[in-house]
Design a protein around this motif. Sequence first.
Motif, PDB file in Angstrom:
ATOM      1  N   VAL A   1      33.499  -8.373  44.149  1.00 48.34           N
ATOM      2  CA  VAL A   1      32.681  -8.849  43.020  1.00 48.34           C
ATOM      3  C   VAL A   1      32.938 -10.332  42.777  1.00 48.34           C
ATOM      4  CG1 VAL A   1      32.437  -8.701  40.504  1.00 48.34           C
ATOM      5  CG2 VAL A   1      32.398  -6.621  41.888  1.00 48.34           C
ATOM      6  N   LEU A   2      34.218 -10.731  42.801  1.00 46.05           N
ATOM      7  CA  LEU A   2      34.558 -12.143  42.596  1.00 46.05           C
ATOM      8  C   LEU A   2      33.999 -13.007  43.722  1.00 46.05           C
ATOM      9  CD1 LEU A   2      38.263 -11.911  41.353  1.00 46.05           C
ATOM     10  CD2 LEU A   2      36.199 -12.158  39.992  1.00 46.05           C
ATOM     11  N   ALA A   3      34.120 -12.513  44.955  1.00 47.77           N
ATOM     12  CA  ALA A   3      33.611 -13.279  46.089  1.00 47.77           C
ATOM     13  C   ALA A   3      32.106 -13.488  45.973  1.00 47.77           C
ATOM     14  CB  ALA A   3      33.956 -12.569  47.396  1.00 47.77           C
ATOM     15  N   ALA A   4      31.382 -12.440  45.556  1.00 43.60           N
ATOM     16  CA  ALA A   4      29.929 -12.559  45.414  1.00 43.60           C
ATOM     17  C   ALA A   4      29.558 -13.564  44.329  1.00 43.60           C
ATOM     18  CB  ALA A   4      29.336 -11.186  45.088  1.00 43.60           C
ATOM     19  N   ALA A   5      30.436 -13.729  43.317  1.00 44.22           N
ATOM     20  CA  ALA A   5      30.159 -14.677  42.230  1.00 44.22           C
ATOM     21  C   ALA A   5      30.682 -16.076  42.526  1.00 44.22           C
ATOM     22  CB  ALA A   5      30.790 -14.158  40.932  1.00 44.22           C
ATOM     23  N   GLY A   6      31.340 -16.247  43.693  1.00 43.09           N
ATOM     24  CA  GLY A   6      31.892 -17.554  44.033  1.00 43.09           C
ATOM     25  C   GLY A   6      33.160 -17.883  43.272  1.00 43.09           C
ATOM     26  N   THR A   7      33.878 -16.854  42.832  1.00 42.36           N
ATOM     27  CA  THR A   7      35.098 -17.035  42.036  1.00 42.36           C
ATOM     28  C   THR A   7      36.327 -16.811  42.912  1.00 42.36           C
ATOM     29  OG1 THR A   7      33.962 -16.254  40.051  1.00 42.36           O
ATOM     30  CG2 THR A   7      36.367 -16.229  40.012  1.00 42.36           C
ATOM     31  N   VAL A   8      37.263 -17.769  42.888  1.00 45.64           N
ATOM     32  CA  VAL A   8      38.481 -17.674  43.690  1.00 45.64           C
ATOM     33  C   VAL A   8      39.529 -16.893  42.888  1.00 45.64           C
ATOM     34  CG1 VAL A   8      40.342 -18.950  44.795  1.00 45.64           C
ATOM     35  CG2 VAL A   8      38.006 -19.848  44.839  1.00 45.64           C
ATOM     36  N   PRO A   9      40.049 -15.777  43.418  1.00 48.16           N
ATOM     37  CA  PRO A   9      41.050 -15.006  42.676  1.00 48.16           C
ATOM     38  C   PRO A   9      42.404 -15.707  42.681  1.00 48.16           C
ATOM     39  CG  PRO A   9      40.675 -14.020  44.836  1.00 48.16           C
ATOM     40  CD  PRO A   9      39.689 -15.145  44.704  1.00 48.16           C
ATOM     41  N   ALA A  10      43.066 -15.719  41.535  1.00 44.84           N
ATOM     42  CA  ALA A  10      44.426 -16.258  41.409  1.00 44.84           C
ATOM     43  C   ALA A  10      45.312 -15.120  40.934  1.00 44.84           C
ATOM     44  CB  ALA A  10      44.445 -17.424  40.428  1.00 44.84           C
ATOM     45  N   ARG A  11      46.023 -14.484  41.874  1.00 42.19           N
ATOM     46  CA  ARG A  11      46.793 -13.275  41.615  1.00 42.19           C
ATOM     47  C   ARG A  11      48.257 -13.620  41.357  1.00 42.19           C
ATOM     48  NH1 ARG A  11      45.191  -9.390  46.595  1.00 42.19           N
ATOM     49  NH2 ARG A  11      47.111  -8.414  45.807  1.00 42.19           N
TER      50      ARG A  11
END
Length: 760
Positions: free
Chosen positions: A726-736
């Motif tokens: 979902v994040l990838a589709a929105a262009g959002t880089v995950p910070a875990r």
Amino acid sequence: MPAAVAWIAVAVAIGAPAASAPMAVTGWVLAGMLIVAGRTTRRPTAAIAALAFGLAALGATSAAASAPHRQPPALIEAAHAGRFISAEATTTQTVLPGSESFAVDLASISIGPEVVAISAPARVFGVAPDSELGIGTRIRVTGTLAATPPQDRVAFLVFANGPPITIAASPPGLDWANALRASFRDAAAVLPGDGGALLPGLSIGDTSAVGDELDAAMKRSALSHLTAVSGANCVVVIGIVMLAGAAIGVPRAWRIGASIAVLGAFVVLVTPEPSVLRAGTMALIVLVSLGGGRPVRGLPVLALAVIGLLVADPWLARSYGFALSVLATAGLLLLAGPLTGALGRWIPVPLAAVIAIPFAAQLACQSVLILLDPSIPSYGVLANALAGPAAPAGTVLGLLACLLLPVAPGLGAIVAQLAWVPSAWIAAVAQFFSGLPGSRLPWLDGAFGAVLLGLLSVLVVVALSDRADHAVRRRVASSVIAIVAVGALGASTGTAARTWLTRPQDWQYAQCDVGQGDAVLVRSAGETALIDAGPDPELLERCLGTLDIDRVDLLVLTHFDLDHVGGAGALVGRASRVLIGPSDGPDADELAETLRAGGARVEEVSGGATGTLGELRWSVLWPRSPLRGIEPGNAASIAIAFDGVATGDRGCGCLSSIFLGDLDDQAQALLMATGRIRPVDVVKVAHHGSGDQDGRLYSRLRATVGLIGVGEENTYGHPTREALDVLAAAGTVPARSDRLGLVLVAPADNGGVRQWSERG
């Protein structure tokens, strides 16, 4: 030595499946060559080396033969493509209503018209069943798959789109154990306090009633091993059978046969976890040896059990539970006696034994434990010395109550109440020591920290040895001081120094590494807000200290789950204003009152509340007001947004954000329907990256960075592949936080976003 070589070889083979077959062939060839060389030279070292290579080859062969059946190529492709699947599986743990995930053994998976037969462990996430499912229940789940790395004990993660459908109940061979566990769990549930919650874990390894707070206390005080069924439990069970049989004159062979049968039933009752498998296999080897009239020695039995289990299930080679069980047993066999003798020179021998036994186990296990948590339990030995003697009584009485409840409920309830006494004592010891200052001492993490701690353990054993004179002890003491300085001081000052030198000083958002939980700081124009407090005050204190935060102007507790408010105690007297959502019970009310007594202004808020933080304007977007049809909990989490406040003719250059608490996909859809969702720079991903996400919300937010507060190797599978997609589709880089540690986000000169993390 040969068993250790085999263990290492199997661990390498399962991590590199392509190399497992060549490793097996090489091992067999080398073993054969060494056998021939040994016959020629008659050197014992050649025979030992041949045995080591032969066992390594045997383990690698088992890994090579098992790997293709665990993760068939068709299922790997289906997982990567996000194909919809229908899976038939058998539960391998008791599944209670409300469970976020549970373990199964996959039997077959349907991908469209294709059916793939499989036999592999998996974990199912998604909608919990409406009623309890016992071990051995045949179920069907539908959803999507995610393949795990090849070395993981779990081969696939299944993200279900609905509750499991029961195909067949547990078979009679397992159903009796399910009934016993359920009746005992129900009986313990009516017993008061932590003693009732801990009793099933102490007696039969069922920790489903142990809450997060008690679980954390058991871990901080180094007592969590008491809820893992081990060799001590097996010894108690077998000892009762053997002694009772001898008392009534049953022949030895019959007693051994009965012990083996009872041992098998006991393993089924407590479920075959790695520690249970190790203990049960060792007990079986001992019983068979006694039946054959052969002498029994501890280390050979342990080595044989390890080799047999690794060949049967190579993926145990990378199981922390299995490693800790083996190391603890080895520590007791090798160190408990010498340590008792050494301590017995200064204190009475019975007291020396009480201290030496947990000390030996901790020395053997601590190097592995440090890989899970880079800290040392300060009071672990003392806590075990006080709690350990109560464990056998709780185990025996609890097991007896478990067996009596179905046939004599009244008597079983009385015995359960007696078992509650040692259980409550153990829980009280755990809570007491975990609450003391400095209950955990920081240590260097990673492999270097583990090696350093292993060296320290060796030096401690040398210092206590009978052969060590004063000169040796002086040198050892100097070495111990040096290692402690490097390990303990390096854990704090080294990380702090690197953090101070490299972190952006103009950070606006800071995601603290608090394990499986949320704690994010927002900073603007000298004012600070904290969104949630994580599960542990010590972890939150560490983060606040690293970032030089002494006071919080605004504390937002999105909801009252422990992983969001467990650390709030660190903010008592340090928070000026507190925003809370609807209360979910007395504990929430007590926390609000505690914060209020510390001087904070506590307000219950809902959608429409606004305010400022420095140059930022904050707005509460959820829950809606008035609360219609929304129960306290995840769906009622406070969702709060931060936006820049115009300053004169220009904006503040601030980064905008939204924090989604633990909202599920339905609440996210309702939030989006309010019409107040705008694109932001930073989003705090809902529910630690669970599968319950509404992709439309994230597409509308179009955030650059997605903060995910998540613990390493958490049992929930967070963040899920679905959430990451979902994040990838929105262009959002995950910070875990599990991979990056502390994460800081700051404005970039070009109007973009800069991200810094503690672990690069």
